[in-house]
Design a protein around this motif. Structure first.
Motif, mmCIF file in Angstrom:
data_model
loop_
_atom_site.group_PDB
_atom_site.id
_atom_site.type_symbol
_atom_site.label_atom_id
_atom_site.label_comp_id
_atom_site.label_asym_id
_atom_site.label_seq_id
_atom_site.Cartn_x
_atom_site.Cartn_y
_atom_site.Cartn_z
ATOM 1 N N SER A 25 75.836 51.099 42.906
ATOM 2 C CA SER A 25 74.945 51.911 43.730
ATOM 3 C C SER A 25 74.199 51.041 44.731
ATOM 4 O O SER A 25 73.764 49.937 44.414
ATOM 5 C CB SER A 25 73.943 52.656 42.843
ATOM 6 N N ILE A 26 74.053 51.574 45.935
ATOM 7 C CA ILE A 26 73.328 50.893 47.012
ATOM 8 C C ILE A 26 72.151 51.757 47.454
ATOM 9 O O ILE A 26 72.308 52.954 47.677
ATOM 10 C CB ILE A 26 74.239 50.648 48.232
ATOM 11 N N ILE A 27 70.980 51.157 47.535
ATOM 12 C CA ILE A 27 69.834 51.807 48.166
ATOM 13 C C ILE A 27 69.567 51.070 49.469
ATOM 14 O O ILE A 27 69.319 49.861 49.479
ATOM 15 C CB ILE A 27 68.586 51.771 47.269
ATOM 16 N N TYR A 28 69.663 51.791 50.576
ATOM 17 C CA TYR A 28 69.484 51.208 51.904
ATOM 18 C C TYR A 28 68.219 51.788 52.525
ATOM 19 O O TYR A 28 68.027 53.008 52.540
ATOM 20 C CB TYR A 28 70.699 51.539 52.774
ATOM 21 N N CYS A 85 69.301 47.101 49.877
ATOM 22 C CA CYS A 85 69.657 46.491 51.161
ATOM 23 C C CYS A 85 68.641 46.893 52.228
ATOM 24 O O CYS A 85 68.430 48.090 52.456
ATOM 25 C CB CYS A 85 71.050 46.928 51.595
ATOM 26 N N THR A 86 68.060 45.889 52.880
ATOM 27 C CA THR A 86 67.068 46.149 53.917
ATOM 28 C C THR A 86 67.123 45.052 54.973
ATOM 29 O O THR A 86 67.536 43.927 54.693
ATOM 30 C CB THR A 86 65.632 46.136 53.355
ATOM 31 N N PHE A 87 66.672 45.368 56.172
ATOM 32 C CA PHE A 87 66.326 44.329 57.124
ATOM 33 C C PHE A 87 64.924 43.859 56.749
ATOM 34 O O PHE A 87 64.133 44.637 56.212
ATOM 35 C CB PHE A 87 66.334 44.889 58.555
ATOM 36 N N PRO A 88 64.588 42.567 56.982
ATOM 37 C CA PRO A 88 63.257 42.083 56.610
ATOM 38 C C PRO A 88 62.118 42.960 57.136
ATOM 39 O O PRO A 88 62.187 43.507 58.226
ATOM 40 C CB PRO A 88 63.209 40.681 57.258
ATOM 41 N N ARG A 89 61.096 43.085 56.305
ATOM 42 C CA ARG A 89 59.869 43.809 56.617
ATOM 43 C C ARG A 89 60.095 45.305 56.776
ATOM 44 O O ARG A 89 59.506 45.964 57.623
ATOM 45 C CB ARG A 89 59.190 43.248 57.883
#
Length: 298
Positions: free
Chosen positions: A119-122, A52-56
């Motif tokens: 599992s979540i990688i943020y 999970c990320t915000f773009p860029r």
């Protein structure tokens, strides 16, 4: 769902989808609501990993290094399957162990992820570099969602009328911050782009520990070398970087993902006045964080 096209008095134009009062990238699949429903009810597996990320914010970089660690291979994996843009059945048919990705804000991720079933990688990146990197990205692709100068772009980025995945960087970060603070059952690893740049190997060790994989030091050091930003940039320039899903953006779907990958590039792109405006908006919008965050801006 509405497709919104806004043009300011300087001719800067931004296009996005609006659904349930939220903004989403124009390429979000279908009418947005149906796709969000499919994502919410997505049937996960215990060994799934959701990035999970915000773009860029280092999406492809982290995806490839984490995928190497997850699978025990040193192969370049290209672009991850992205839940809001992809036919969900394609992700459903992926072989285990799966790793897939979303830019979505926390309220829109799979319910199973909210319940701690996978599992979540943020990954979090300082918003000035994320904003500037996104501007450069949009200026390089065809069929772009933004046409115009930095001033108009920055006004949009600092508002809620942006090309989001449920909201602006501020909404996205606030909602993830609140979720992490109030849901101790989440199986989540929080990484910072700036920390990855400072000490990649220590963060590779963190990812390996979080995924509970037993790899030796020799293998993980090879991951560090192969998954270096510069090396992945070279891999992405080959046919392995092409994607059928993104062909409408040009270059056979090879998106201009890897820019410079440095911390503090915003200083070369924002004027003094723009930076001061950014600081004012940041201070106002991030004043009620559930848990304080310490960001590196240089």
């Amino acid at each position: 769902m509405d497709i919104v096209e806004k043009t300011d008095d300087q001719g800067n134009t931004i296009i996005f989808k609006r659904c349930m009062g939220r903004t989403f990238d124009r390429d979000t699949r279908g009418n947005v609501k149906d796709q969000l429903d499919k994502i919410a009810s997505f049937q996960t597996r215990p060994d799934d990993v959701l990035l999970c990320t915000f773009p860029r914010s280092g999406t492809h970089w982290v995806f490839n290094m984490a995928r190497m660690i997850q699978t025990g291979t040193l192969q370049y994996s290209g672009t991850p399957e992205m839940m809001e843009y992809q036919d969900i059945s394609i992700i459903d048919r992926m072989g285990s162990p799966r790793m897939f990705h979303t830019h979505l804000s926390y309220p829109f991720i799979p319910k199973a992820a909210m319940e701690g079933q996978l599992s979540i990688i943020y990954v979090l990146r300082n918003p000035k570099d994320a904003a500037c990197s996104y501007f450069t990205f949009l200026s390089k692709v065809e069929n772009t969602c933004y046409r115009g100068n930095m001033e108009g772009y920055l006004n949009a980025f600092l508002s809620e009328e942006f090309i989001g995945s449920g909201g602006s960087w501020f909404t996205h970060t606030n909602e993830w911050n609140t979720a992490i603070s109030k849901n101790p059952h989440l199986k989540i690893l929080c990484l910072r782009f700036e920390d990855l740049k400072k000490d990649l190997y220590q963060n590779i060790l963190r990812i390996a520990s979080f995924l509970e994989v037993d790899h030796g030091e020799e293998f993980l050091k090879k991951v560090k070398t192969i998954a270096s930003f510069d090396n992945l940039k070279k891999e992405h320039a080959t046919r392995l970087g092409e994607s059928e899903l993104w062909k409408h953006l040009g270059d056979n779907g090879r998106m201009p993902i890897y820019k410079k990958g440095i911390v503090g590039e915003w200083k070369n792109m924002l004027t003094v006045a723009q930076n001061e405006k950014f600081d004012r908006v940041y201070k106002e919008k991030m004043k009620d964080l559930a848990c304080p965050i310490d960001l590196d801006f240089e």
